[in-house]
Design a protein around this motif. Structure first.
Motif, mmCIF file in Angstrom:
data_model
loop_
_atom_site.group_PDB
_atom_site.id
_atom_site.type_symbol
_atom_site.label_atom_id
_atom_site.label_comp_id
_atom_site.label_asym_id
_atom_site.label_seq_id
_atom_site.Cartn_x
_atom_site.Cartn_y
_atom_site.Cartn_z
ATOM 1 N N ALA A 1 0.823 -1.216 0.000
ATOM 2 C CA ALA A 1 0.000 0.000 0.000
ATOM 3 C C ALA A 1 0.856 1.265 0.000
ATOM 4 C CB ALA A 1 -0.924 -0.004 1.216
ATOM 5 N N GLU A 2 2.140 1.142 -0.434
ATOM 6 C CA GLU A 2 3.039 2.288 -0.370
ATOM 7 C C GLU A 2 2.567 3.448 -1.242
ATOM 8 O OE1 GLU A 2 3.924 -0.758 -1.008
ATOM 9 O OE2 GLU A 2 5.276 -1.419 0.582
ATOM 10 N N GLU B 1 3.897 -1.068 -22.805
ATOM 11 C CA GLU B 1 3.269 -1.993 -21.871
ATOM 12 C C GLU B 1 4.251 -3.076 -21.432
ATOM 13 O OE1 GLU B 1 -0.801 -4.721 -21.557
ATOM 14 O OE2 GLU B 1 -0.434 -3.438 -23.298
ATOM 15 N N ASP B 2 5.187 -3.445 -22.351
ATOM 16 C CA ASP B 2 6.181 -4.462 -21.996
ATOM 17 C C ASP B 2 7.174 -3.952 -20.954
ATOM 18 O OD1 ASP B 2 4.993 -6.149 -23.751
ATOM 19 O OD2 ASP B 2 6.389 -5.737 -25.413
ATOM 20 N N ASP B 3 7.228 -2.615 -20.802
ATOM 21 C CA ASP B 3 8.150 -2.042 -19.824
ATOM 22 C C ASP B 3 7.590 -2.072 -18.404
ATOM 23 O OD1 ASP B 3 9.924 -1.493 -21.855
ATOM 24 O OD2 ASP B 3 9.133 0.531 -22.197
ATOM 25 N N VAL B 4 6.314 -2.389 -18.303
ATOM 26 C CA VAL B 4 5.674 -2.413 -16.982
ATOM 27 C C VAL B 4 6.152 -3.644 -16.229
ATOM 28 C CG1 VAL B 4 3.494 -2.549 -15.709
ATOM 29 C CG2 VAL B 4 3.651 -1.167 -17.813
ATOM 30 N N MET B 5 6.963 -3.421 -15.190
ATOM 31 C CA MET B 5 7.500 -4.515 -14.380
ATOM 32 C C MET B 5 6.571 -4.870 -13.221
ATOM 33 S SD MET B 5 10.183 -5.058 -16.099
ATOM 34 C CE MET B 5 10.956 -6.263 -15.017
ATOM 35 N N ASP B 6 5.887 -3.851 -12.665
ATOM 36 C CA ASP B 6 4.963 -4.078 -11.556
ATOM 37 C C ASP B 6 3.687 -3.288 -11.847
ATOM 38 O OD1 ASP B 6 3.540 -4.240 -9.198
ATOM 39 O OD2 ASP B 6 5.298 -4.061 -7.896
ATOM 40 N N PRO B 7 2.586 -3.965 -12.160
ATOM 41 C CA PRO B 7 1.345 -3.268 -12.534
ATOM 42 C C PRO B 7 0.808 -2.358 -11.441
ATOM 43 C CG PRO B 7 1.233 -5.592 -13.120
ATOM 44 C CD PRO B 7 2.458 -5.420 -12.276
ATOM 45 N N LEU B 8 1.173 -2.633 -10.175
ATOM 46 C CA LEU B 8 0.669 -1.803 -9.085
ATOM 47 C C LEU B 8 1.456 -0.496 -8.970
ATOM 48 C CD1 LEU B 8 -1.451 -1.734 -6.839
ATOM 49 C CD2 LEU B 8 0.249 -2.717 -5.303
ATOM 50 N N LEU B 9 2.672 -0.487 -9.549
ATOM 51 C CA LEU B 9 3.517 0.688 -9.422
ATOM 52 C C LEU B 9 3.701 1.441 -10.731
ATOM 53 C CD1 LEU B 9 6.365 -0.789 -7.176
ATOM 54 C CD2 LEU B 9 4.411 0.588 -6.441
ATOM 55 N N GLU B 10 3.474 0.765 -11.862
ATOM 56 C CA GLU B 10 3.767 1.379 -13.162
ATOM 57 C C GLU B 10 2.584 1.251 -14.103
ATOM 58 O OE1 GLU B 10 8.583 0.482 -13.205
ATOM 59 O OE2 GLU B 10 7.188 -0.934 -14.139
ATOM 60 N N ILE B 11 2.549 2.139 -15.104
ATOM 61 C CA ILE B 11 1.500 2.127 -16.123
ATOM 62 C C ILE B 11 2.122 2.591 -17.437
ATOM 63 C CG2 ILE B 11 0.774 4.491 -15.530
ATOM 64 C CD1 ILE B 11 -2.075 3.695 -16.265
ATOM 65 N N CYS B 12 1.666 1.974 -18.522
ATOM 66 C CA CYS B 12 2.245 2.362 -19.818
ATOM 67 C C CYS B 12 1.687 3.712 -20.256
ATOM 68 C CB CYS B 12 1.958 1.296 -20.878
ATOM 69 S SG CYS B 12 0.226 1.131 -21.312
#
Length: 396
Positions: free
Chosen positions: A42-43, A68-79
């Motif tokens: 929940a950071e 979208e392929d660069d998204v390593m963590d869906p909770l922290l990143e968005i394309c």
């Protein structure tokens, strides 16, 4: 749902005396906890609650990456493409708030959120009760005798229970369940299970607060209570002073036909109360404190805090009082160590001259002898101090 939540908050605020802001903070924290349980972290999650409508929204602040392929963590990143659906001006490296659907939270996450809210409500309720009674520390309140816990008594004060310990109970009083009594709040402690309130029926300030409630002149500062000495359940001596020469301090405390003092005596279950005038002159004060005994002479030593008192032979037992009570209370009231002697005892003392102790104007008449019921005691040559009182109380 928002209307129901708002109504619930209004009820909690009025009945439990919990601020709305604290409740909103609890709701926000509970939703963050639910997000953490649902997503595992929940950071970057925050919750916003509208204070007016009770509508709330959950957001996850995500960093914008190019593909979208660069998204390593869906909770922290968005394309970038998805980010521009939310904010058309989004650029790579920006932080975009993405709304979360709280309805998707699982049962466990929801239950945990509920527990967080309930825990916060309990904490705030305990805090509100503690603050309320902390403000009344060293004051009197009315309570109801609830139950006996060994030799201690639980007193219900309305929103909280107080403890009347055995050593704070008047030995001559008998308390019954459902009986209403006034108690003096000694201390309020904030514990993990709620406030712990200690009360007393023996404290001298209980009598002082009762006078402050009943006597208007004390409330407005015209009359002051300078000193008080008490033997709970038996007798109290109180010294009062008037700041207005047109107001009689003793008369104000006694009231018309004793109306005011009688109310206090009734509350104390018949405890006798002597009200005397305070005097800056220690000799006069000691003479007043030993009332109703007549005094021939007083020699007070302010440096040693001691005084020699001479009384007529027939007044010695009255000055000392039953079991020395009158002298003990006078010593407490004045703060002086008092040595009481009859005229005969004083004249027999080496180097004694009564002229050294009295003014030329001092006189007394034998026909002014005042009897006090049950105050006949064996003639004694003792000195009564506060330490003697503590010793006698312990033996009793």
């Amino acid at each position: 749902m928002s209307k129901e939540l708002m109504d619930a908050l209004d009820v909690l605020e009025k009945e439990k005396n919990i601020s709305r802001d604290s409740l909103f903070d609890a709701i926000e924290n509970s939703l963050v906890t639910a997000c953490k349980n649902n997503f595992g972290r929940a950071e970057n999650i925050r919750v916003e609650v509208d204070r007016n409508t009770c509508d709330f929204k959950c957001f996850a602040d995500k960093e914008v990456v190019e593909l979208e392929d660069d998204v390593m963590d869906p909770l922290l990143e968005i394309c970038l493409d998805d980010a521009r659906k939310i904010d058309k001006k989004a650029q790579i490296g920006d932080i975009v708030p993405v709304a979360l659907n709280s309805k998707e939270f699982g049962r466990i996450a929801t239950q945990n959120a509920k527990n967080v809210i309930l825990q916060k409500i309990r904490e705030e309720e305990r805090g509100a009760i503690y603050n309320e009674y902390y403000e009344h520390e060293h004051d009197i309140v009315t309570g109801v005798v609830q139950r006996f816990i060994g030799k201690n008594i639980s007193i219900n004060l309305g929103k909280a229970d107080a403890m009347l310990n055995e050593n704070e109970q008047v030995k001559t009083e008998h308390y019954r369940p459902t009986e209403r009594i006034k108690v003096y709040i000694l201390e309020v402690r904030n514990g993990s299970k709620g406030p712990r309130i200690l009360v007393s029926r023996t404290h001298p300030d209980l009598v002082k607060r009762l006078f402050e409630q009943e006597v208007a002149e004390i409330q407005d500062g015209t009359v002051e209570i300078k000193s008080i000495a008490r033997e709970p359940g038996s007798r109290t001596k109180i010294a009062v002073y008037s700041n207005n020469p047109n107001v009689d301090a003793v008369g104000a405390c006694v009231g018309v036909n004793g109306a005011r003092v009688n109310l206090i005596v009734d509350e104390l279950n018949g405890e006798k109360i002597d009200i005397v005038n305070w005097d800056e002159n220690p000799g006069n004060l000691i003479q007043n404190a030993l009332s109703p005994a007549k005094i021939v002479a007083v020699f007070a030593d302010p440096d040693e805090k001691s005084a020699k008192v001479v009384v007529p032979d027939y007044q010695l037992s009255l000055a000392i009082g039953k079991e020395g009570q009158n002298a003990r209370l006078a010593a407490r009231l004045t703060g002086y160590k008092i040595d009481i002697k009859s005229e005969t005892q004083a004249k027999d003392a080496p180097g004694f001259r009564i002229e050294d102790y009295m003014d030329d104007e001092d006189e007394y008449e034998e026909d002014e002898y005042i009897e006090e019921d049950d105050d006949e005691t064996e003639v004694s040559d003792e000195v009564y101090t506060d330490e003697d009182v503590a010793g006698e109380d312990t033996e009793e």
